[in-house]
Design a protein around this motif. Structure first.
Motif, mmCIF file in Angstrom:
data_model
loop_
_atom_site.group_PDB
_atom_site.id
_atom_site.type_symbol
_atom_site.label_atom_id
_atom_site.label_comp_id
_atom_site.label_asym_id
_atom_site.label_seq_id
_atom_site.Cartn_x
_atom_site.Cartn_y
_atom_site.Cartn_z
ATOM 1 N N HIS A 74 0.818 -1.205 0.000
ATOM 2 C CA HIS A 74 0.000 0.000 0.000
ATOM 3 C C HIS A 74 0.853 1.257 0.000
ATOM 4 O O HIS A 74 0.463 2.276 -0.560
ATOM 5 N N LEU A 75 2.026 1.182 0.633
ATOM 6 C CA LEU A 75 2.897 2.356 0.743
ATOM 7 C C LEU A 75 4.356 1.947 0.696
ATOM 8 O O LEU A 75 4.705 0.840 1.090
ATOM 9 N N LEU A 76 5.180 2.883 0.276
ATOM 10 C CA LEU A 76 6.631 2.758 0.398
ATOM 11 C C LEU A 76 7.056 3.813 1.410
ATOM 12 O O LEU A 76 6.676 4.979 1.296
ATOM 13 N N LEU A 77 7.822 3.407 2.410
ATOM 14 C CA LEU A 77 8.328 4.351 3.413
ATOM 15 C C LEU A 77 9.779 4.668 3.091
ATOM 16 O O LEU A 77 10.591 3.757 2.961
ATOM 17 N N MET A 78 10.099 5.961 2.998
ATOM 18 C CA MET A 78 11.462 6.402 2.678
ATOM 19 C C MET A 78 11.973 7.284 3.809
ATOM 20 O O MET A 78 11.508 8.412 3.980
ATOM 21 N N THR A 79 12.927 6.758 4.556
ATOM 22 C CA THR A 79 13.427 7.445 5.745
ATOM 23 C C THR A 79 14.912 7.795 5.643
ATOM 24 O O THR A 79 15.541 8.106 6.643
ATOM 25 N N SER A 80 15.449 7.771 4.442
ATOM 26 C CA SER A 80 16.882 8.020 4.244
ATOM 27 C C SER A 80 17.294 9.412 4.671
ATOM 28 O O SER A 80 16.511 10.360 4.596
ATOM 29 N N LYS A 81 18.560 9.530 5.089
ATOM 30 C CA LYS A 81 19.137 10.846 5.369
ATOM 31 C C LYS A 81 19.288 11.625 4.081
ATOM 32 O O LYS A 81 19.174 12.842 4.062
ATOM 33 N N LYS A 82 19.543 10.911 2.986
ATOM 34 C CA LYS A 82 19.656 11.528 1.662
ATOM 35 C C LYS A 82 19.547 10.434 0.614
ATOM 36 O O LYS A 82 19.778 9.271 0.890
ATOM 37 N N GLU A 83 19.182 10.818 -0.561
ATOM 38 C CA GLU A 83 19.105 9.921 -1.713
ATOM 39 C C GLU A 83 19.675 10.666 -2.902
ATOM 40 O O GLU A 83 19.570 11.893 -2.971
ATOM 41 N N GLY A 84 20.213 9.929 -3.840
ATOM 42 C CA GLY A 84 20.653 10.565 -5.074
ATOM 43 C C GLY A 84 19.450 11.154 -5.796
ATOM 44 O O GLY A 84 19.424 12.305 -6.189
ATOM 45 N N TYR A 85 18.411 10.347 -5.937
ATOM 46 C CA TYR A 85 17.152 10.834 -6.502
ATOM 47 C C TYR A 85 15.962 10.143 -5.856
ATOM 48 O O TYR A 85 14.901 10.714 -5.762
#
Length: 173
Positions: A74-85
């Motif tokens: 249902h969802l994607l959780l994105m908790t990164s400090k940073k991402e390239g994109y």
């Protein structure tokens, strides 16, 4: 993505635990590539989810299996400090799965706030859990976000992305 400290997966686990108090049938699947350098981090995460049968931990899943999970999620959780994109955000969107993520470099570039996903007000598990509960408790808004995420993903084709990159490079002084 990868199972690495910069991804702050422990925040996603904590947010899931908080949100599950309001949504009892909530499940969490952690999918990522593992590397020897982060074995200790992986063990730390596994300890946090030990004895919770509603959490699945998949290491180094083949692309087709990852895509199948993205389609049924249902969802994607994105908790990164940073991402390239935040490519995984577009991969999820191409499966009709909206994302909730922290307002950080890369993530904020891939999520169109309140349209294709949600960028949290604060980068912490409480804010993430609140966004999970808010979105999943509003079926109409969720369905609109699924459709918008999918439509947004279709605009990111190799040729159009290459042309956009070339325009940026050509504009440099």
């Amino acid at each position: 993505g990868s199972i690495a400290p910069v991804k702050r997966i422990e925040d996603a686990i904590e947010a899931y635990k908080i949100a599950r108090a309001n949504i009892p049938n909530l499940k969490l699947t952690i999918i990522g590539k593992t590397e020897r350098a982060y074995e200790e981090y992986k063990s730390y995460l596994q300890e946090k989810i030990a004895h919770d049968e509603s959490v699945t931990f998949l290491e180094n899943a083949p692309e087709e299996e990852k895509k199948a999970w993205l389609k049924k999620s249902h969802l994607l959780l994105m908790t990164s400090k940073k991402e390239g994109y935040g490519l995984v955000i577009l991969e999820a969107a191409s499966c009709g799965t909206p994302s909730i993520g922290y307002r950080t470099y890369g993530i904020q570039d891939a999520i169109v706030h309140t349209k294709t996903g949600i960028l949290t007000d604060e980068n912490n598990p409480d804010s993430l859990a609140k966004s999970i509960c808010t979105l999943l408790s509003n079926p109409a808004r969720y369905t609109n976000m699924q459709q918008a995420a999918f439509a947004h993903a279709t605009t990111h084709r190799e040729r159009s992305t290459t042309l956009a990159f070339e325009r940026i490079v050509d504009e440099r002084p």
